[in-house]
Design a protein around this motif. Sequence first.
Motif, PDB file in Angstrom:
ATOM      1  N   GLY A 196      24.467  45.725 -32.567  1.00  0.00           N
ATOM      2  CA  GLY A 196      25.292  45.451 -33.739  1.00  0.00           C
ATOM      3  C   GLY A 196      26.766  45.323 -33.429  1.00  0.00           C
ATOM      4  O   GLY A 196      27.173  45.037 -32.299  1.00  0.00           O
ATOM      5  N   LEU A 197      27.589  45.556 -34.457  1.00  0.00           N
ATOM      6  CA  LEU A 197      29.031  45.391 -34.343  1.00  0.00           C
ATOM      7  C   LEU A 197      29.752  46.610 -34.917  1.00  0.00           C
ATOM      8  O   LEU A 197      29.290  47.212 -35.896  1.00  0.00           O
ATOM      9  CB  LEU A 197      29.508  44.138 -35.087  1.00  0.00           C
ATOM     10  CG  LEU A 197      29.083  42.766 -34.568  1.00  0.00           C
ATOM     11  CD1 LEU A 197      27.757  42.361 -35.189  1.00  0.00           C
ATOM     12  CD2 LEU A 197      30.131  41.720 -34.903  1.00  0.00           C
ATOM     13  N   VAL A 198      30.891  46.908 -34.318  1.00  0.00           N
ATOM     14  CA  VAL A 198      31.755  47.984 -34.801  1.00  0.00           C
ATOM     15  C   VAL A 198      33.103  47.370 -35.169  1.00  0.00           C
ATOM     16  O   VAL A 198      33.679  46.609 -34.391  1.00  0.00           O
ATOM     17  CB  VAL A 198      31.967  49.068 -33.726  1.00  0.00           C
ATOM     18  CG1 VAL A 198      32.939  50.132 -34.226  1.00  0.00           C
ATOM     19  CG2 VAL A 198      30.638  49.689 -33.335  1.00  0.00           C
ATOM     20  N   CYS A 199      33.579  47.683 -36.373  1.00  0.00           N
ATOM     21  CA  CYS A 199      34.873  47.179 -36.841  1.00  0.00           C
ATOM     22  C   CYS A 199      35.811  48.359 -37.065  1.00  0.00           C
ATOM     23  O   CYS A 199      35.412  49.386 -37.617  1.00  0.00           O
ATOM     24  CB  CYS A 199      34.685  46.395 -38.146  1.00  0.00           C
ATOM     25  SG  CYS A 199      36.224  46.031 -39.035  1.00  0.00           S
ATOM     26  N   SER A 200      37.061  48.200 -36.635  1.00  0.00           N
ATOM     27  CA  SER A 200      38.073  49.219 -36.867  1.00  0.00           C
ATOM     28  C   SER A 200      39.384  48.541 -37.223  1.00  0.00           C
ATOM     29  O   SER A 200      39.850  47.657 -36.499  1.00  0.00           O
ATOM     30  CB  SER A 200      38.263  50.097 -35.624  1.00  0.00           C
ATOM     31  OG  SER A 200      39.334  51.008 -35.809  1.00  0.00           O
ATOM     32  N   MET A 201      39.983  48.947 -38.351  1.00  0.00           N
ATOM     33  CA  MET A 201      41.277  48.419 -38.794  1.00  0.00           C
ATOM     34  C   MET A 201      42.129  49.573 -39.290  1.00  0.00           C
ATOM     35  O   MET A 201      41.712  50.320 -40.175  1.00  0.00           O
ATOM     36  CB  MET A 201      41.077  47.394 -39.917  1.00  0.00           C
ATOM     37  CG  MET A 201      40.279  46.167 -39.509  1.00  0.00           C
ATOM     38  SD  MET A 201      39.867  45.114 -40.929  1.00  0.00           S
ATOM     39  CE  MET A 201      41.507  44.641 -41.489  1.00  0.00           C
ATOM     40  N   PHE A 202      43.310  49.718 -38.721  1.00  0.00           N
ATOM     41  CA  PHE A 202      44.203  50.824 -39.066  1.00  0.00           C
ATOM     42  C   PHE A 202      43.496  52.173 -38.978  1.00  0.00           C
ATOM     43  O   PHE A 202      43.768  53.092 -39.749  1.00  0.00           O
ATOM     44  CB  PHE A 202      44.780  50.642 -40.476  1.00  0.00           C
ATOM     45  CG  PHE A 202      45.738  49.488 -40.611  1.00  0.00           C
ATOM     46  CD1 PHE A 202      46.817  49.347 -39.747  1.00  0.00           C
ATOM     47  CD2 PHE A 202      45.561  48.536 -41.611  1.00  0.00           C
ATOM     48  CE1 PHE A 202      47.691  48.283 -39.876  1.00  0.00           C
ATOM     49  CE2 PHE A 202      46.439  47.470 -41.746  1.00  0.00           C
ATOM     50  CZ  PHE A 202      47.519  47.343 -40.876  1.00  0.00           C
ATOM     51  N   GLY A 203      42.569  52.296 -38.038  1.00  0.00           N
ATOM     52  CA  GLY A 203      41.922  53.573 -37.788  1.00  0.00           C
ATOM     53  C   GLY A 203      40.641  53.834 -38.542  1.00  0.00           C
ATOM     54  O   GLY A 203      39.895  54.744 -38.198  1.00  0.00           O
ATOM     55  N   GLY A 225      36.945  52.124 -40.321  1.00  0.00           N
ATOM     56  CA  GLY A 225      36.104  50.977 -40.044  1.00  0.00           C
ATOM     57  C   GLY A 225      34.683  51.135 -40.531  1.00  0.00           C
ATOM     58  O   GLY A 225      34.384  51.983 -41.370  1.00  0.00           O
ATOM     59  N   ALA A 226      33.788  50.326 -39.966  1.00  0.00           N
ATOM     60  CA  ALA A 226      32.388  50.316 -40.372  1.00  0.00           C
ATOM     61  C   ALA A 226      31.552  49.791 -39.220  1.00  0.00           C
ATOM     62  O   ALA A 226      32.064  49.152 -38.289  1.00  0.00           O
ATOM     63  CB  ALA A 226      32.201  49.449 -41.615  1.00  0.00           C
ATOM     64  N   ILE A 227      30.248  50.058 -39.297  1.00  0.00           N
ATOM     65  CA  ILE A 227      29.308  49.631 -38.265  1.00  0.00           C
ATOM     66  C   ILE A 227      28.208  48.803 -38.917  1.00  0.00           C
ATOM     67  O   ILE A 227      27.642  49.204 -39.937  1.00  0.00           O
ATOM     68  CB  ILE A 227      28.685  50.841 -37.549  1.00  0.00           C
ATOM     69  CG1 ILE A 227      29.779  51.696 -36.905  1.00  0.00           C
ATOM     70  CG2 ILE A 227      27.669  50.402 -36.506  1.00  0.00           C
ATOM     71  CD1 ILE A 227      29.270  53.004 -36.338  1.00  0.00           C
ATOM     72  N   LEU A 228      27.921  47.646 -38.353  1.00  0.00           N
ATOM     73  CA  LEU A 228      26.846  46.780 -38.824  1.00  0.00           C
ATOM     74  C   LEU A 228      25.703  46.831 -37.815  1.00  0.00           C
ATOM     75  O   LEU A 228      25.886  46.488 -36.643  1.00  0.00           O
ATOM     76  CB  LEU A 228      27.343  45.339 -38.977  1.00  0.00           C
ATOM     77  CG  LEU A 228      26.275  44.271 -39.267  1.00  0.00           C
ATOM     78  CD1 LEU A 228      25.584  44.540 -40.597  1.00  0.00           C
ATOM     79  CD2 LEU A 228      26.906  42.877 -39.251  1.00  0.00           C
ATOM     80  N   SER A 229      24.526  47.280 -38.276  1.00  0.00           N
ATOM     81  CA  SER A 229      23.354  47.345 -37.401  1.00  0.00           C
ATOM     82  C   SER A 229      22.627  46.014 -37.417  1.00  0.00           C
ATOM     83  O   SER A 229      22.271  45.505 -38.480  1.00  0.00           O
ATOM     84  CB  SER A 229      22.403  48.461 -37.860  1.00  0.00           C
ATOM     85  OG  SER A 229      23.033  49.725 -37.760  1.00  0.00           O
TER      86      SER A 229
END
Length: 347
Positions: free
Chosen positions: A278-285, A287-291
């Motif tokens: 999946g993907l990991v997103c982080s913005m200004f500390g 974020g979220a994880i998409l499986s």
Amino acid sequence: MISGCILCEDLNAELTEEHIFPLNAGGGLHARILCKDCNSILGSYVDGPYLRQKHIELARMTYKIKGRARAIPQPLSGVHEVQGNRGPMRIRLNAAGKAIVVGSAPSLRPVEDGLELTVHIDATERENLPVIIRSTLERHFRSQEGLAKGWTLEQKENAIRNAIAGAEATPTETDHTPFNVRGTWSLCLKAVFTEHVKVLYEVACLEFGKAFFHSEEGKKLRTFLREQCRPDADFDLESVALELRVVPILSDEIVALLDHLTDSSRYATHLVIAVRGGLVCSMFGSGAILSLDSFALDDDDSKVYFNKVNGRCRVMPFPELIHEANSRTRECLSSELSASSQEISRR
């Protein structure tokens, strides 16, 4: 490669540059993946609510992010009452967070030899004193009370000039009293979640192409984003996160990894990491994880979308970023060991 717009699915649409991370959040990475209308709609209904969150405005002020309008927001706007050395003061904060005294209306009172004029303004607005004094006194001389004095034009002009000269000769007073500005902010978790979903969806389309775009996972994310592009859009965060397979919070382990990868500057760095599972997103500390179990990447194909706020942006192999981070750690460790060795030798 996907042909056409990834939101409205128009295969013949003329595509425009979409910022993966919002431009007004310091984003610099972009791709031609949205038509003009969808780009505008996502900007209004997804990026807009996210950028209006107070903690995002505070981050923009901290990192001096001007954005498209070339203006830095001030989340602590308004007039604040604080206690100064000489008593209560009314202040406001400018875009740089500096306190500016809010001037009070000029006051006039009669004294034995004429008039006493009192004006309170911030030192940065001192150059406006002549205009303020002249307009105040001229308005007074036109009033019934001023006309009753029977002053000649020369006497009035002398009074104005003397008042201006006296004000300009008065030294500026500086107040160094520390103060706290307090307020209550609310955080819309749905707006933050929706922004993260948008970023994850766009990167997934770029990395996995048509296979993801036409998959059930891609359709669910796309449908969700479309539904949010309405004035009355609403959803239950917990159930939607479960349906989309998006975890709206980063674990301590992921946070530790991001700190390592960004040299402890994850709050000033936007990232999306596409790896196996999946993907990991982080913005200004945050974020979220998409499986995405069915779209696993080989370790050599894993990517990272790396965006320093107002700084360097790049898309690179994930192992390369890990190598850079490990090299920094080794250099730091070697430096510390060398310093310790020298200290022992001196003893």
